[in-house]
Design an enzyme around this catalytic site. Sequence first.
Site, PDB file in Angstrom:
ATOM      1  N   PRO A 182      -0.022   5.394   2.424  1.00  0.00           N
ATOM      2  CA  PRO A 182      -0.241   6.772   2.871  1.00  0.00           C
ATOM      3  C   PRO A 182      -0.093   6.875   4.390  1.00  0.00           C
ATOM      4  CG  PRO A 182      -1.928   6.102   1.302  1.00  0.00           C
ATOM      5  CD  PRO A 182      -1.158   4.872   1.652  1.00  0.00           C
ATOM      6  N   GLU A 183       0.692   7.847   4.835  1.00  0.00           N
ATOM      7  CA  GLU A 183       0.877   8.083   6.263  1.00  0.00           C
ATOM      8  C   GLU A 183       0.151   9.371   6.638  1.00  0.00           C
ATOM      9  OE1 GLU A 183       5.069   7.567   7.271  1.00  0.00           O
ATOM     10  OE2 GLU A 183       5.286   6.077   5.673  1.00  0.00           O
TER      11      GLU A 183
END
Length: 290
Positions: free
Chosen positions: A2-3
């Site tokens: 996840p960014e």
Amino acid sequence: MPELPEVEHVKRGIEPYIKNTTIKSVTFSKKVIEGKRQGKETIIKGINLDGFRLNSEGYTFKNIERRSKYIVFNIEKNNNERILLSHLGMAGGFFIVNQLSEITTPNYRKHWHVIFHLDNGKKLVYSDIRRFGEIRNLASFNDYPSFLEIAPEPFEEEAFEHFKAYLDQKKVQNKPIKQMLLDHKIVAGCGNIYACEALFRAGIHPSRKVKDTSEQERQMLFYYVQEVLKEGINNGGTSISDYRHADGKTGEMQLHLNVYKQNKCKVCGHDIEQKVVATRNSHFCPQCQK
């Protein structure tokens, strides 16, 4: 992993349900308990499980924020303020449910590791399929110095000047430009997916050295970093493998990617190629990116 856009949506998904609620109790999975007994930092890091409970139970969630790829929970009890700081690692996620059975994705339902039982009857559940994520319980950010080294948020006014100043340093001149985008001391929240997409839009090959980029190209690249991160947020993040919102739904940014895990360039039709740059698998168009 996840960014920034994905973490932003996780934060938005849980915030309405936990703000101003109090943690009645905390439950840990067998994997977390066994890991701690073996001296491993499994999910709960920098503190033992009894200490984590002592400094969590009875505390109220006063504020929830995102900083880069971290979720910051400000908690308080009898005017004593502490911080729960979480990084989702490769495949972590938070879910708000009444019962574990309500987590719709089987892998996340199976691999839960921390449950915060709230006084509103809800459960804030941290699940992590690969167990690379973490939750820390801190008296202040000074207890976790690396967090204080993160670059300004990419949408803040000073973010580009920070980026520009870092790229002017002699020590980074022979490093690939993509490596700069993945360093949270230089750009906050930009991971492999969005770095590949920003470089494509800027027409810059991911392995090009910093010294071989012009000031105009750097400015343009940072603009596209901001653009793809904003688009990622607007499209609910990228759900290619494990990422899910707090309600179990998927994002749609994967429908708008130009190079990451794509076969053909949408601009020139050339085959998308891959190359390991800064230990990450980079996707690029050799025709459009020089």
